[in-house]
Motif scaffolding. Structure first.
Motif, PDB file in Angstrom:
ATOM      1  N   ALA A 173      24.472  78.582 -23.954  1.00 36.91           N
ATOM      2  CA  ALA A 173      25.903  77.844 -25.485  1.00 36.91           C
ATOM      3  C   ALA A 173      25.235  78.907 -27.175  1.00 36.91           C
ATOM      4  N   GLY A 174      25.334  79.726 -26.894  1.00 38.76           N
ATOM      5  CA  GLY A 174      25.163  80.767 -28.336  1.00 38.76           C
ATOM      6  C   GLY A 174      24.561  81.605 -28.187  1.00 38.76           C
ATOM      7  N   ALA A 175      24.089  82.016 -28.998  1.00 36.64           N
ATOM      8  CA  ALA A 175      23.311  83.322 -28.589  1.00 36.64           C
ATOM      9  C   ALA A 175      21.430  82.793 -27.827  1.00 36.64           C
ATOM     10  N   ALA A 176      21.825  84.071 -26.870  1.00 38.92           N
ATOM     11  CA  ALA A 176      20.776  84.112 -25.814  1.00 38.92           C
ATOM     12  C   ALA A 176      19.105  83.925 -26.869  1.00 38.92           C
ATOM     13  N   PRO A 177      18.135  83.871 -26.094  1.00 39.05           N
ATOM     14  CA  PRO A 177      16.953  83.831 -26.679  1.00 39.05           C
ATOM     15  C   PRO A 177      16.712  85.168 -26.884  1.00 39.05           C
ATOM     16  N   GLU A 178      15.771  85.639 -28.133  1.00 36.75           N
ATOM     17  CA  GLU A 178      15.890  87.420 -28.065  1.00 36.75           C
ATOM     18  C   GLU A 178      15.479  87.986 -26.982  1.00 36.75           C
ATOM     19  N   ASP A 179      14.160  86.956 -26.434  1.00 42.30           N
ATOM     20  CA  ASP A 179      13.796  87.623 -25.012  1.00 42.30           C
ATOM     21  C   ASP A 179      13.571  86.638 -24.236  1.00 42.30           C
ATOM     22  N   PRO A 180      14.158  86.597 -23.496  1.00 38.64           N
ATOM     23  CA  PRO A 180      14.384  85.125 -22.886  1.00 38.64           C
ATOM     24  C   PRO A 180      13.650  85.383 -21.616  1.00 38.64           C
ATOM     25  N   ALA A 181      13.023  86.621 -20.986  1.00 40.92           N
ATOM     26  CA  ALA A 181      12.159  87.418 -20.538  1.00 40.92           C
ATOM     27  C   ALA A 181      10.927  86.090 -20.439  1.00 40.92           C
ATOM     28  N   THR A 182      10.754  85.900 -21.661  1.00 43.00           N
ATOM     29  CA  THR A 182       9.640  85.142 -22.643  1.00 43.00           C
ATOM     30  C   THR A 182       9.364  83.849 -22.287  1.00 43.00           C
ATOM     31  N   ALA A 183       8.878  83.321 -21.309  1.00 40.53           N
ATOM     32  CA  ALA A 183       8.342  81.979 -21.650  1.00 40.53           C
ATOM     33  C   ALA A 183       8.847  81.423 -22.548  1.00 40.53           C
ATOM     34  N   PHE A 184       9.775  80.539 -22.504  1.00 38.23           N
ATOM     35  CA  PHE A 184       9.950  79.185 -24.457  1.00 38.23           C
ATOM     36  C   PHE A 184       9.986  78.386 -24.172  1.00 38.23           C
ATOM     37  N   ALA A 185       9.830  77.210 -25.045  1.00 43.22           N
ATOM     38  CA  ALA A 185       9.817  75.968 -24.841  1.00 43.22           C
ATOM     39  C   ALA A 185      10.841  75.237 -25.384  1.00 43.22           C
ATOM     40  N   CYS A 186      11.107  73.985 -24.187  1.00 44.70           N
ATOM     41  CA  CYS A 186      12.094  74.142 -23.812  1.00 44.70           C
ATOM     42  C   CYS A 186      12.413  72.097 -23.808  1.00 44.70           C
ATOM     43  N   GLU A 187      13.687  71.956 -23.600  1.00 47.29           N
ATOM     44  CA  GLU A 187      13.628  70.090 -22.921  1.00 47.29           C
ATOM     45  C   GLU A 187      14.674  70.611 -21.998  1.00 47.29           C
ATOM     46  N   VAL A 188      14.926  69.955 -20.765  1.00 47.52           N
ATOM     47  CA  VAL A 188      15.811  70.253 -20.262  1.00 47.52           C
ATOM     48  C   VAL A 188      16.498  68.553 -19.532  1.00 47.52           C
ATOM     49  N   GLN A 189      17.678  68.290 -19.128  1.00 48.29           N
ATOM     50  CA  GLN A 189      18.170  67.486 -18.912  1.00 48.29           C
ATOM     51  C   GLN A 189      19.478  67.736 -17.542  1.00 48.29           C
ATOM     52  N   VAL A 190      19.146  67.261 -16.604  1.00 45.87           N
ATOM     53  CA  VAL A 190      19.806  67.411 -15.769  1.00 45.87           C
ATOM     54  C   VAL A 190      21.158  66.486 -14.358  1.00 45.87           C
ATOM     55  N   ARG A 191      21.165  65.685 -15.548  1.00 46.87           N
ATOM     56  CA  ARG A 191      22.442  64.628 -15.543  1.00 46.87           C
ATOM     57  C   ARG A 191      23.219  64.296 -16.711  1.00 46.87           C
ATOM     58  N   ALA A 192      24.259  63.679 -16.832  1.00 49.75           N
ATOM     59  CA  ALA A 192      24.819  63.745 -18.361  1.00 49.75           C
ATOM     60  C   ALA A 192      24.550  62.080 -19.136  1.00 49.75           C
ATOM     61  N   HIS A 193      23.781  61.281 -18.042  1.00 52.97           N
ATOM     62  CA  HIS A 193      23.220  60.333 -19.083  1.00 52.97           C
ATOM     63  C   HIS A 193      21.504  60.209 -19.023  1.00 52.97           C
ATOM     64  N   ALA A 194      20.704  61.052 -18.433  1.00 56.64           N
ATOM     65  CA  ALA A 194      19.645  61.230 -18.394  1.00 56.64           C
ATOM     66  C   ALA A 194      18.974  61.251 -19.275  1.00 56.64           C
ATOM     67  N   ASP A 195      18.487  61.408 -19.941  1.00 56.39           N
ATOM     68  CA  ASP A 195      17.201  61.656 -20.690  1.00 56.39           C
ATOM     69  C   ASP A 195      15.848  62.749 -21.059  1.00 56.39           C
TER      70      ASP A 195
END
Length: 367
Positions: A290-312
Motif C-alpha cells: 500500500a504505497g512504497a514497498a519496504p526498501e529490502d522486502p527480503a530482510t525481516a522487518f517489524a510490523c503488526e498484522v491484522q487478520v480480520r476487519a475488527h480484530a486487534d
C-alpha cells in the motif's frame, strides 16, 4: 478536481459526497448496480446495492445538486467477487468478499472507468486517510479507531491511492457523520449500516453455497487421521468453527473440538483441540504494498498484522521469501484460516497485505 463519488445509498458515502462538493470539487455521483435482480430490496441492515439503495443515493444527489448515474457492474461483480467467493470455499479457504470488492470493483473497475472519463479521483465513504510520506503516498487508519476501515482498503496499490479520496478519514465518530447528514437534510441520516455478505442478505452462507456447489459426503478426522464424524460437504466448514460438527466420537479429554483444516481434494475436515488453532506463522503469494514497498522486502522487518476487519493488530515480523510474504507472529494467533487477508501495519500506516495461502501451527501434531 473532478471527483466521481461512489454513492452506495448509505449515510457515509452521502456525507463524503457532500464534503467533496463543499470543498469546491466538480462532483458526479454514481451508484453501482451489482445485482441483476433489479427488484431486490433491503431487509433492515442486511444487504446493500439494492434498488432501495439506488433510490436513496439518487435523492442525496438531488439534494446536493450533482449529476447522478447508475452503472451496471453486475457482470464484473459476479465474475470477480461472487465466483471468486465460491471458488475459494471450494478450495478449502475462507474468503473475504469485501476485500475483493474494494480491490476489483471500487478501485479497479470503477477507478479505471473514472480515469477514462477524465475524473481525477474516486470518492468513497471509507474511514481511512491518505497522507504524504517520505517515499510517497501512504494509507493510514482513520481518526476513529472503532470505525476504522483501513483493513479492507489494504489491497490498494500506490497508483490507486493517488486517485482515492476519503473525506471522512479525520471524522472523530460515526455519530458526528449522522448528525451532519441530519443537518444537511439527507434522508439517509438514520439509515442502518449494512452488514454481512451483501449477496447473501439472509446470512445463510452454508445454504447459499450448498445451492451452488451441491453436497458431497465426507469424513471428519482428528489430527492423527482417525475418523470421528461425517459431513455433507467440506465447503460448509471454516477454520475455528465449533458448532454444527455433529461428531460421533468424543475427544479423549472430553473437551470441545474445533475445525483446524479443510482439505477439499479429499473432502475431509480436520478437527482438534482449541490449543491447536494457535498459529505461529502465515504466508501468502498474493501480496501487494500500500504505497512504497519496504526498501529490502527480503530482510525481516517489524510490523503488526491484522487478520480480520475488527480484530486487534498483533506484533509480528515479515519478509518476502521465495515468492511469498511470510509473517512470523511474536505470540501465536488463534483461528487464522487460508483465504483470509493479513494486513500489515506500522503504527497507523498500512504497509501492505496478502491473501493467506498457508499457516503453521504453534502446536505440534503429537502435542
Amino acid at each position: 478536481m473532478r471527483i466521481l463519488a461512489a454513492m452506495s445509498g448509505g449515510v457515509d458515502s452521502a456525507v463524503a459526497a457532500a464534503r467533496a462538493v463543499d470543498a469546491g470539487h466538480d462532483v458526479v455521483g454514481v451508484h453501482l448496480a451489482l445485482s441483476r435482480a433489479g427488484g431486490t430490496l433491503r431487509t433492515g441492515s442486511r444487504g446493500c446495492c439494492t434498488i432501495e439503495d439506488a433510490m436513496d443515493a439518487r435523492r442525496v444527489a438531488d439534494r446536493l445538486g450533482i449529476p447522478f448515474y447508475v452503472w451496471d457492474f453486475s457482470e464484473r461483480f459476479r465474475d470477480d467477487v461472487i465466483e471468486d467467493f465460491v471458488a475459494e470455499y471450494q478450495a478449502g479457504r475462507t474468503p473475504n468478499p469485501c476485500m475483493r470488492c474494494n480491490e476489483r470493483i471500487k478501485f479497479a473497475a470503477l477507478l479505471e472507468r473514472a480515469l477514462e472519463l477524465g475524473f481525477d479521483a474516486v470518492c468513497t465513504g471509507h474511514y481511512a486517510t491518505v497522507r504524504d510520506g517520505a517515499r510517497g503516498l501512504e494509507l493510514h487508519r482513520s481518526s476513529e479507531e472503532a470505525k476504522d476501515q483501513s483493513y479492507v482498503l489494504g489491497v490498494l496499490t500506490a497508483d490507486q491511492l493517488a486517485h482515492a479520496y476519503f473525506p471522512l478519514g479525520d471524522t472523530p465518530s460515526k455519530a458526528l457523520v449522522r448528525a451532519e447528514a441530519e443537518s444537511r437534510g439527507l434522508t439517509v441520516a438514520s439509515k442502518p449500516d449494512s452488514y454481512d455478505i451483501c449477496f447473501i442478505p439472509d446470512g445463510d452462507t452454508r445454504g447459499w453455497l450448498a445451492e451452488r456447489v451441491g453436497t458431497a459426503p465426507g469424513e471428519i478426522v482428528d489430527r492423527a487421521g482417525a475418523v470421528v464424524g461425517s459431513h455433507d460437504g467440506a465447503h460448509a466448514f471454516t477454520v475455528g468453527q465449533r458448532r454444527g460438527l455433529r461428531l460421533g466420537v468424543p475427544a479423549p479429554d472430553g473437551k470441545p473440538r474445533f475445525v483446524l483444516e479443510v482439505r477439499p481434494v479429499t473432502n475431509t475436515v480436520v478437527v482438534g483441540p482449541k490449543e491447536a488453532l494457535a498459529i505461529a506463522e502465515l504466508a501468502g503469494a498474493r501480496y501487494t504494498w500500500a504505497g512504497a514497498a519496504p526498501e529490502d522486502p527480503a530482510t525481516a522487518f517489524a510490523c503488526e498484522v491484522q487478520v480480520r476487519a475488527h480484530a486487534d493488530p498483533v506484533p509480528a515480523t515479515a519478509a518476502v521469501r521465495e515468492g511469498e510474504l511470510v509473517v512470523t507472529l511474536v505470540d501465536p494467533l488463534h483461528g487464522v484460516a487460508p483465504g483470509q487477508t493479513a494486513v500489515l501495519y506500522d503504527g497507523t500506516r498500512v504497509l501492505g497485505q496478502c491473501t493467506i495461502d498457508r499457516t503453521v501451527s504453534a502446536v505440534p501434531v503429537d502435542a
